[in-house]
Design a protein around this motif. Structure first.
Motif, PDB file in Angstrom:
ATOM      1  N   ALA A  34       0.845  -1.205   0.000  1.00 61.27           N
ATOM      2  CA  ALA A  34       0.000   0.000   0.000  1.00 61.27           C
ATOM      3  C   ALA A  34       0.878   1.252   0.000  1.00 61.27           C
ATOM      4  CB  ALA A  34      -0.926  -0.014   1.217  1.00 61.27           C
ATOM      5  N   ILE A  35       1.928   1.248   0.837  1.00 62.13           N
ATOM      6  CA  ILE A  35       2.841   2.407   0.903  1.00 62.13           C
ATOM      7  C   ILE A  35       3.523   2.617  -0.456  1.00 62.13           C
ATOM      8  CG2 ILE A  35       5.036   3.207   1.902  1.00 62.13           C
ATOM      9  CD1 ILE A  35       4.183   1.879   4.550  1.00 62.13           C
ATOM     10  N   ALA A  36       3.906   1.501  -1.087  1.00 62.38           N
ATOM     11  CA  ALA A  36       4.618   1.591  -2.373  1.00 62.38           C
ATOM     12  C   ALA A  36       3.697   2.049  -3.507  1.00 62.38           C
ATOM     13  CB  ALA A  36       5.225   0.228  -2.720  1.00 62.38           C
ATOM     14  N   GLY A  37       2.385   1.988  -3.279  1.00 62.28           N
ATOM     15  CA  GLY A  37       1.437   2.439  -4.308  1.00 62.28           C
ATOM     16  C   GLY A  37       1.107   1.375  -5.339  1.00 62.28           C
ATOM     17  N   CYS A  38       1.177   0.115  -4.995  1.00 63.52           N
ATOM     18  CA  CYS A  38       0.812  -0.957  -5.934  1.00 63.52           C
ATOM     19  C   CYS A  38      -0.606  -0.695  -6.465  1.00 63.52           C
ATOM     20  CB  CYS A  38       0.840  -2.317  -5.232  1.00 63.52           C
ATOM     21  SG  CYS A  38       2.474  -2.806  -4.708  1.00 63.52           S
ATOM     22  N   PRO A  39      -0.800  -0.815  -7.782  1.00 65.31           N
ATOM     23  CA  PRO A  39      -2.097  -0.445  -8.353  1.00 65.31           C
ATOM     24  C   PRO A  39      -3.244  -1.380  -7.951  1.00 65.31           C
ATOM     25  CG  PRO A  39      -0.611  -1.299 -10.052  1.00 65.31           C
ATOM     26  CD  PRO A  39       0.196  -1.152  -8.816  1.00 65.31           C
ATOM     27  N   LEU A  40      -2.935  -2.611  -7.569  1.00 65.05           N
ATOM     28  CA  LEU A  40      -3.986  -3.555  -7.181  1.00 65.05           C
ATOM     29  C   LEU A  40      -3.398  -4.504  -6.141  1.00 65.05           C
ATOM     30  CD1 LEU A  40      -6.889  -4.523  -7.917  1.00 65.05           C
ATOM     31  CD2 LEU A  40      -5.848  -6.011  -9.644  1.00 65.05           C
ATOM     32  N   VAL A  41      -4.088  -4.638  -5.005  1.00 63.63           N
ATOM     33  CA  VAL A  41      -3.579  -5.533  -3.962  1.00 63.63           C
ATOM     34  C   VAL A  41      -4.723  -6.383  -3.418  1.00 63.63           C
ATOM     35  CG1 VAL A  41      -2.384  -5.727  -1.736  1.00 63.63           C
ATOM     36  CG2 VAL A  41      -1.825  -3.827  -3.271  1.00 63.63           C
ATOM     37  N   PHE A  42      -4.540  -7.701  -3.482  1.00 65.27           N
ATOM     38  CA  PHE A  42      -5.453  -8.645  -2.833  1.00 65.27           C
ATOM     39  C   PHE A  42      -4.735  -9.215  -1.617  1.00 65.27           C
ATOM     40  CE2 PHE A  42      -6.683  -8.813  -7.287  1.00 65.27           C
ATOM     41  CZ  PHE A  42      -8.067  -8.754  -7.227  1.00 65.27           C
TER      42      PHE A  42
END
Ligand code: NAP
Length: 306
Positions: free
Chosen positions: A167-175
């Protein structure tokens, strides 16, 4: 059998640590790892190689600290002249309420793996998350923030740190998938509240995983499945494909069932040694405020593995 000290050794100024020698020269212990059990920890090999390379004239030791001893052991660090300590199972969460300052990341990860003593006060950090991001960059040559990610086992200590880091790194989609799905839901709420990022909680049911796997680049195993040779894979057969990257945070030695699935499907995969290396290097940088001798630490870690 590696040397293991006990919590009592830190009491009354930690005299036993001040008097330690190495190669015939005084070399006091001023860094450590607390855990229970602790004899298996490779952190002394990792850090002592760095301390020796940089000629700090001090050493890093294992200290077996039971849960009921943690508070006193942390309180004794300053008087024993320690610069800090690492924390491993079962102390990472319990330490949150026992230090005087906590980095925002560690607070959100709800775990501390590194404590620094500064002006007699205890400061808590979490280098597992940033160590994971550094490992992804090193292993796959991409920034974590550019990847769509599925984390398996997000309810645990490592899984939570990895999910927060995504989330901190800004991943475009996280499950974030977890056996106890409620924990994944709570984590997703915490991240949305603190960072304003949307994380999708799912169960480990094959259908939910299949749907998530169809739209991610990176799969991270943060469950303990794979630590034992007989462990099954957390994924059913046939779900991985050649476009996937797999980071298996297990680093205990041989190839895991999940890694074999990746091999069969043509997916690129690595085990968790690089995360272990980078979380250690980042802890060194917190204690010494200088870049860690990464290649020295990498070599020492390789030699320490069975
Ligand atoms: P933990 O806090 O005990 O968390 C375990 C997680 O795995 C929880 O989410 C748990 O789900 C899930 N889980 C446990 N058993 C499972 C099973 N049989 N099937 C499916 N899910 C299961 O453990 P941890 O300390 O985070 O460690 C997890 C893994 O990360 C271990 O393999 C450890 O070696 C690795 N690790 C690697 C590094 C590194 O530097 N490479 C650092 C730390 C940890 P529930 O919430 O439902 O119980």
């Amino acid at each position: 059998m590696p040397t293991v000290y006990c919590a009592e050794d830190l009491a009354q100024g930690g005299g036993i640590f001040r008097g330690l020698m190495l190669d015939g020269k005084p070399c006091p212990a001023r860094l450590s790892v607390f855990g229970d059990p602790i004899a298996h920890s490779k952190s002394p090999q990792l850090h002592n190689a760095a301390l020796s390379k940089r000629e700090h004239g001090l050493q890093y030791v294992r200290i077996r600290v039971a849960p009921e001893e943690l508070q006193q052991a942390l309180e004794n660090l300053a008087e024993a002249d320690f610069l800090g300590t690492n924390l491993t199972i079962p102390h990472k969460q319990a330490a949150l309420s026992l230090v005087e300052a906590i980095s925002p990341e560690a607070r959100l990860m709800q775990a501390i793996n590194t404590v620094a003593v500064r002006d007699g006060k205890l400061h808590g950090f979490n280098t597992d998350g940033p160590g994971f991001a550094a490992a992804i960059h090193e292993e796959f040559g991409v920034e974590l923030g550019s990847l769509r990610v599925l984390i398996l086992g997000g309810g645990g200590g490592a899984g939570r740190a990895i999910t927060v880091q995504c989330a901190i790194a800004g991943c475009p989609l996280v499950f974030v998938a977890n056996r106890t799905v409620e924990k994944a839901e709570l984590l997703s709420e915490d991240i949305e509240q603190s960072l304003g990022k949307v994380i999708t909680p799912i169960s480990l049911a094959p259908e939910a995983l299949k749907n998530a796997l169809a739209c991610v680049d990176l799969i991270v195993n943060a469950t303990p499945l794979g630590m034992k040779e007989s462990d099954p894979s957390p994924l059913s057969e046939g779900l991985l494909n050649k476009n996937h990257l797999l980071y298996d945070s297990v680093y205990s030695g041989g190839e895991t069932s999940l890694q074999r699935q990746a091999l069969q499907s043509g997916a690129r995969y690595v085990n968790g040694l690089s995360m272990l290396l980078h979380q250690g290097a980042l802890a060194y940088e917190i204690w010494f405020n200088e870049p860690a001798p990464l290649e020295t630490m990498r070599k020492a870690l390789k030699m320490a593995m069975p």
